[in-house]
Design a protein around this motif. Structure first.
Motif, PDB file in Angstrom:
ATOM      1  N   ARG A   8       0.841  -1.205   0.000  1.00 15.07           N
ATOM      2  CA  ARG A   8       0.000   0.000   0.000  1.00 15.07           C
ATOM      3  C   ARG A   8       0.879   1.260   0.000  1.00 15.07           C
ATOM      4  NH1 ARG A   8      -5.113  -1.755   0.499  1.00 15.07           N
ATOM      5  NH2 ARG A   8      -5.609  -3.507   1.889  1.00 15.07           N
ATOM      6  N   THR A   9       2.008   1.212   0.702  1.00 19.38           N
ATOM      7  CA  THR A   9       2.921   2.359   0.750  1.00 19.38           C
ATOM      8  C   THR A   9       3.505   2.655  -0.626  1.00 19.38           C
ATOM      9  OG1 THR A   9       3.505   2.016   3.076  1.00 19.38           O
ATOM     10  CG2 THR A   9       5.122   3.161   1.693  1.00 19.38           C
ATOM     11  N   ILE A  10       3.981   1.607  -1.301  1.00 18.83           N
ATOM     12  CA  ILE A  10       4.552   1.783  -2.642  1.00 18.83           C
ATOM     13  C   ILE A  10       3.518   2.402  -3.573  1.00 18.83           C
ATOM     14  CG2 ILE A  10       5.340   0.532  -4.687  1.00 18.83           C
ATOM     15  CD1 ILE A  10       7.497   0.755  -2.620  1.00 18.83           C
ATOM     16  N   ARG A  11       2.298   1.896  -3.530  1.00 22.42           N
ATOM     17  CA  ARG A  11       1.257   2.417  -4.424  1.00 22.42           C
ATOM     18  C   ARG A  11       0.898   3.857  -4.084  1.00 22.42           C
ATOM     19  NH1 ARG A  11      -4.409  -0.737  -4.911  1.00 22.42           N
ATOM     20  NH2 ARG A  11      -4.622   0.104  -2.795  1.00 22.42           N
ATOM     21  N   ALA A  12       0.829   4.167  -2.780  1.00 18.04           N
ATOM     22  CA  ALA A  12       0.448   5.523  -2.365  1.00 18.04           C
ATOM     23  C   ALA A  12       1.503   6.549  -2.774  1.00 18.04           C
ATOM     24  CB  ALA A  12       0.237   5.555  -0.848  1.00 18.04           C
ATOM     25  N   ILE A  13       2.777   6.243  -2.586  1.00 16.87           N
ATOM     26  CA  ILE A  13       3.842   7.189  -2.951  1.00 16.87           C
ATOM     27  C   ILE A  13       3.889   7.384  -4.459  1.00 16.87           C
ATOM     28  CG2 ILE A  13       6.332   7.595  -2.907  1.00 16.87           C
ATOM     29  CD1 ILE A  13       6.429   6.090  -0.242  1.00 16.87           C
ATOM     30  N   HIS A  14       3.712   6.287  -5.199  1.00 14.95           N
ATOM     31  CA  HIS A  14       3.691   6.404  -6.661  1.00 14.95           C
ATOM     32  C   HIS A  14       2.523   7.271  -7.118  1.00 14.95           C
ATOM     33  CE1 HIS A  14       4.032   5.340 -10.866  1.00 14.95           C
ATOM     34  NE2 HIS A  14       2.781   4.910 -10.865  1.00 14.95           N
ATOM     35  N   THR A  15       1.369   7.098  -6.503  1.00 18.45           N
ATOM     36  CA  THR A  15       0.185   7.876  -6.881  1.00 18.45           C
ATOM     37  C   THR A  15       0.335   9.337  -6.480  1.00 18.45           C
ATOM     38  OG1 THR A  15      -1.233   5.927  -6.621  1.00 18.45           O
ATOM     39  CG2 THR A  15      -2.320   8.076  -6.576  1.00 18.45           C
ATOM     40  N   ALA A  16       0.878   9.586  -5.248  1.00 14.91           N
ATOM     41  CA  ALA A  16       0.962  10.949  -4.721  1.00 14.91           C
ATOM     42  C   ALA A  16       2.153  11.720  -5.281  1.00 14.91           C
ATOM     43  CB  ALA A  16       1.049  10.891  -3.195  1.00 14.91           C
ATOM     44  N   GLY A  17       3.219  11.009  -5.647  1.00 21.68           N
ATOM     45  CA  GLY A  17       4.402  11.687  -6.177  1.00 21.68           C
ATOM     46  C   GLY A  17       5.311  12.255  -5.116  1.00 21.68           C
ATOM     47  N   GLY A  18       5.102  11.898  -3.855  1.00 20.63           N
ATOM     48  CA  GLY A  18       5.964  12.396  -2.783  1.00 20.63           C
ATOM     49  C   GLY A  18       5.521  11.850  -1.446  1.00 20.63           C
ATOM     50  N   GLY A  22      11.546  -0.552  -7.556  1.00 19.33           N
ATOM     51  CA  GLY A  22      10.257  -0.078  -7.045  1.00 19.33           C
ATOM     52  C   GLY A  22       9.110  -0.423  -7.979  1.00 19.33           C
ATOM     53  N   PHE A  23       9.363  -0.316  -9.301  1.00 17.16           N
ATOM     54  CA  PHE A  23       8.316  -0.667 -10.262  1.00 17.16           C
ATOM     55  C   PHE A  23       7.963  -2.152 -10.206  1.00 17.16           C
ATOM     56  CE2 PHE A  23       9.028   3.415 -12.517  1.00 17.16           C
ATOM     57  CZ  PHE A  23       7.703   3.771 -12.698  1.00 17.16           C
ATOM     58  N   ARG A  24       8.972  -2.980  -9.911  1.00 17.56           N
ATOM     59  CA  ARG A  24       8.673  -4.400  -9.741  1.00 17.56           C
ATOM     60  C   ARG A  24       7.733  -4.621  -8.562  1.00 17.56           C
ATOM     61  NH1 ARG A  24      11.537  -8.549 -12.046  1.00 17.56           N
ATOM     62  NH2 ARG A  24      13.119  -7.969 -13.576  1.00 17.56           N
ATOM     63  N   MET A  25       7.982  -3.877  -7.469  1.00 14.06           N
ATOM     64  CA  MET A  25       7.106  -4.020  -6.310  1.00 14.06           C
ATOM     65  C   MET A  25       5.721  -3.432  -6.599  1.00 14.06           C
ATOM     66  SD  MET A  25       7.819  -3.081  -2.326  1.00 14.06           S
ATOM     67  CE  MET A  25       8.924  -4.479  -2.176  1.00 14.06           C
ATOM     68  N   LEU A  26       5.664  -2.343  -7.364  1.00 13.56           N
ATOM     69  CA  LEU A  26       4.368  -1.762  -7.724  1.00 13.56           C
ATOM     70  C   LEU A  26       3.548  -2.741  -8.557  1.00 13.56           C
ATOM     71  CD1 LEU A  26       2.461   0.702  -7.786  1.00 13.56           C
ATOM     72  CD2 LEU A  26       3.627   1.412  -9.888  1.00 13.56           C
TER      73      LEU A  26
END
Length: 301
Positions: free
Chosen positions: A9-19, A63-67
């Motif tokens: 959930r953290t990986i997805r949230a940071i990718h979505t939020a950009g920071g 990180g993209f692999r984890m996303l």
């Protein structure tokens, strides 16, 4: 490497939020706590998951692999959570039914059609193959409800009364018994009786009339379907005893006569056996109510 759902959930949230700041707000946690979680995850991975020098913050190749993993797993986790919420609220569940009553199919199908519309998320099925092993199957949780007219006290099982009915004699209008006001056990000695293919201890004709009087009919044949039994009766190839709700069409035909069993009227009760913990589930309670309403409608014709 130990990955928790919160990491995905953290990986997805940071990718979505950009920071980190916006992602921490989305996840209802402090930026410091989120940064600490990311650092711990990167320690496990042994590499950076984000390119921190970029704005907005973006994922590294790792990180993209984890996303990609998060995009595959999190929708299934979210769907499972929704299912659990629905189960807790009683909106979904399972209603697998078996019947110890052959004649009940004509009554049950309209009930299930109304139930299906009201509870589309409940998995409904009829387990006909378990009819001869109904109560043990209920205890084993292979089925959730048994339609029966023979309640027998068992720990953990509730017998919910549905409706009363009269086992009713039916014969061809050409049969000599058509002249009688009611039918006694002795009247069956010269008759071929037609029943469903189940044991005698589960047939009203035998349990309520013939066996107590120690009367044996001249013959006994079986048929799987109610319609076939009535066809044979109408052709004067035998007589039958069926629940009164089955007679709603027969009563309008000059080919048949129906008579009560006597001299004292025979009254039976149909039950829905359920496990005690299931009886109060909202969808189960609604099924029982629909079953009672449909039974009254059929009996009134």
């Amino acid at each position: 490497m130990y990955i928790e759902i919160r990491h995905l959930r953290t990986i997805r949230a940071i990718h979505t939020a950009g920071g980190l700041a916006r992602a921490a707000e989305m996840m209802n946690m402090t930026q410091s706590a989120l940064s600490h979680q990311v650092a711990g995850l990167e320690d496990q991975a042994g590499m950076e998951l984000f390119v921190r020098r970029s704005k907005p913050m973006r994922l590294s190749a790792a990180g993209f692999r984890m996303l990609k993993l998060a995009d595959r797993i999190l929708p299934e986790i979210d769907a499972l959570e929704e299912e659990f919420i629905a189960l807790r609220s009683g909106k979904s569940g399972r209603l697998h039914i078996t019947l110890e009553c052959h004649a009940c199919y004509d009554w049950l199908f309209p009930v299930l059609e109304m139930f299906r519309r009201a509870w589309p998320e409940v998995d409904v099925d009829i387990r006909a193959g378990l009819a001869f092993d109904a109560m043990p199957a209920l205890n084993r949780e292979e089925v959730d409800l048994v339609i029966t007219s023979d309640p027998a006290a068992q720990n953990g099982i509730t017998f919910n009364p549905l409706f009363d009915y009269h086992p009713t004699f039916v014969a061809s209008s050409q049969n000599p018994l058509a002249a009688k006001e009611f039918i006694r056990a002795e009247d069956f000695r010269d008759q071929v009786v037609i029943t469903y293919p189940v044991s005698r201890d589960r047939l009203d004709l035998f349990t309520e009339v013939l066996t107590p009087a120690k009367v044996e009919p001249r013959g006994h044949r079986t048929a799987e379907l109610t319609a076939v039994i009535l066809m044979l009766v109408g052709s004067n190839r035998g007589v039958a005893v069926l629940p009164d709700w089955v007679m709603r069409e027969v009563c309008r035909s000059s080919d048949y006569v129906t008579r009560p069993l006597g001299p004292e009227p025979v009254l039976k009760r149909m039950y829905a056996a359920t496990r005690e913990e299931d009886s109060t589930r909202p969808y189960m309670a609604h099924f029982l109510r629909l079953a009672r309403i449909e039974a009254v409608r059929l009996q009134r014709g």
